[in-house]
Design an enzyme around this catalytic site. Structure first.
Site, mmCIF file in Angstrom:
data_model
loop_
_atom_site.group_PDB
_atom_site.id
_atom_site.type_symbol
_atom_site.label_atom_id
_atom_site.label_comp_id
_atom_site.label_asym_id
_atom_site.label_seq_id
_atom_site.Cartn_x
_atom_site.Cartn_y
_atom_site.Cartn_z
ATOM 1 N N LYS A 27 25.421 41.492 5.761
ATOM 2 C CA LYS A 27 26.389 40.472 5.348
ATOM 3 C C LYS A 27 27.820 40.858 5.734
ATOM 4 O O LYS A 27 28.050 41.958 6.238
ATOM 5 C CB LYS A 27 26.247 40.212 3.843
HETATM 6 C C1 LIG Z 1 21.034 37.181 2.218
HETATM 7 C C2 LIG Z 1 20.920 35.925 1.473
HETATM 8 C C3 LIG Z 1 20.599 35.892 0.107
HETATM 9 C C4 LIG Z 1 20.089 37.087 -0.657
HETATM 10 O O1 LIG Z 1 20.922 38.165 -0.679
HETATM 11 P P1 LIG Z 1 20.394 39.574 -1.219
HETATM 12 O O2 LIG Z 1 21.662 40.298 -1.560
HETATM 13 O O3 LIG Z 1 19.638 40.200 -0.101
HETATM 14 O O4 LIG Z 1 19.548 39.321 -2.404
HETATM 15 C C5 LIG Z 1 20.662 34.688 -0.564
HETATM 16 N N1 LIG Z 1 20.981 33.547 0.079
HETATM 17 C C6 LIG Z 1 21.260 33.526 1.400
HETATM 18 C C7 LIG Z 1 21.633 32.233 2.034
HETATM 19 C C8 LIG Z 1 21.223 34.711 2.148
HETATM 20 O O5 LIG Z 1 21.454 34.673 3.461
#
Ligand SMILES: *Cc1c(COP(=O)(O)O)cnc(C)c1O
Length: 382
Positions: free
Chosen positions: A184
């Site tokens: 992210k």
């Molecule tokens: C990555 C992601 C999540 C989940 O994030 P985590 O921290 O891995 O639980 C939720 N929604 C979207 C749209 C994502 O891309």
């Protein structure tokens, strides 16, 4: 398979993060503690939200936000099928029914008109997803929420640092959920956070993230703490650790620089690709600051699978975001979804490829990707 020169994604971790993690390890306090509290303060300051509750993932953030707002069996939650598993699965975990509505064909974000059509007497909440780092139409979504008395829980996994009408994502809906997963825009390895302006909700979320035991229970092994605690509700084990927060404390300080590079590279891609007929470039709205967690490029005619193979031959990693939730076996079987239910989502999905885009890339890497794509589309293969 040849080794990849330009991976789809790489994190950017500096010496500051590394020494802070070492500091956490040497402090003897490994789990949630002072660094988590410091990190929460920095997120609140950055987003402008009153409260931040750090947790171990965005998935936990979404689940906890739904639970804290009382969503459960018999309720319906409206969201987009053009998202990751976490958005739909957390709704299902509460016992509520996920109600998907289609996206708009320009932004790939949830269509407010379709939200209106999907509202029933059971609808309790809307979960908009700020796809790729471009904020949804929050004005329309908040108006609908006000009119129908619905909770808004934002899936902002892609959108830390993004802005809507000059205001940072983090204080529009009732709760906003961020992800600090490794890929992210900023990371803590694994991690997440909820921001909210609601004092009572913040207290509830803090209790629920640690087994439902009284608020400052994490202090119970320090000399400020006491052995005594009470279970007020049946909560979850969703807290962040100080090892994770140590990384986050420095990542959040670098986030604006990261976003600047992402936006700059995205604009270079867009300039180049807008001149190629066979491609649909991502549309960037004027009233938002898009932070380009993803660079979703659509192929009008070229076969996507073949394109990704050709890119791999040129040692460039690509990905696809997302395989729509309603096309996965679980969602088909449990809720009766089928192909054709959400035409815009399917149209985008069938053509989409996410290009490498991250601050670790150099200008030369961006040029390399552009050249590779031009050659593939013109069938000039080495
Ligand atoms: C990555 C992601 C999540 C989940 O994030 P985590 O921290 O891995 O639980 C939720 N929604 C979207 C749209 C994502 O891309």
């Amino acid at each position: 398979m040849k080794e990849i020169d330009i991976p789809y994604c790489l994190p950017l971790i500096g010496d500051e993060e590394i020494s802070e993690v070492v500091g956490a390890l040497k402090s003897n306090w490994l789990t949630m503690g002072p660094k988590t509290i410091e990190f929460e303060g920095l997120i609140s300051e950055y987003t402008g939200a009153k409260h931040t509750i750090a947790v171990n993932s965005c998935t936990a953030a979404l689940h906890l936000s739904l639970i804290a707002h009382g969503i459960g069996k018999g309720d319906e939650v409206i969201t987009t099928p053009f998202t990751f598993a976490a958005t739909g699965n957390t709704i299902v975990h509460t016992g509520a029914r996920p109600v998907f509505v289609d996206i708009k064909k320009d932004t790939y974000n949830i269509d407010p008109d379709k939200i209106l059509e999907a509202i029933t007497s059971k609808t309790k909440a809307i979960m908009p997803v700020h796809y790729a780092g471009q904020p949804c139409d929050m004005k329309s979504i908040m108006e609908i929420a006000d009119d129908y008395n619905l909770i808004v829980i934002e899936d902002a996994a892609h959108a830390i640092g993004a802005e809507y009408n000059g205001k940072k994502i983090g204080c529009f809906g009732d709760a906003t959920c961020f992800s600090f997963y490794a890929t992210k825009n900023m990371t803590t390895g694994e991690g997440g956070a909820i921001t909210t302006d609601n004092d009572k909700m913040a207290d509830k979320l803090r209790v629920l993230r640690l087994h439902g035991i009284s608020k400052d229970a994490w202090k119970r092994y320090s000399n400020q703490g006491s052995w005594f605690y009470q279970i007020e509700e049946c909560g979850w084990k969703y807290n962040m650790t100080d090892i994770q927060a140590a990384i986050g404390i420095h990542q959040i300080k670098k986030l604006d620089d990261f976003s600047k590079v992402r936006r700059e590279y995205a604009h270079i891609y867009t300039n180049e690709f807008s001149q190629i007929d066979d491609l649909v470039i991502p549309y960037e709205k004027q009233d938002v600051k898009h932070v380009y967690h993803l660079y979703p490029l659509l192929l009008k005619n070229y076969t996507r699978t073949k394109f990704i193979e050709k890119m791999a031959e040129k040692k460039i990693g690509c990905s696809v975001h997302f395989i729509p939730l309603h096309l996965h076996p679980y969602y088909k079987n449990a809720f009766g979804f089928k192909e054709g239910d959400f035409p815009n989502t399917e149209w985008v999905y069938e053509r989409e490829v996410s290009l490498p885009l991250y601050p670790m890339m150099k200008y030369d890497d961006i040029e390399f990707v552009i050249k590779a794509i031009k050659n593939i589309l013109q069938h000039i293969d080495p």
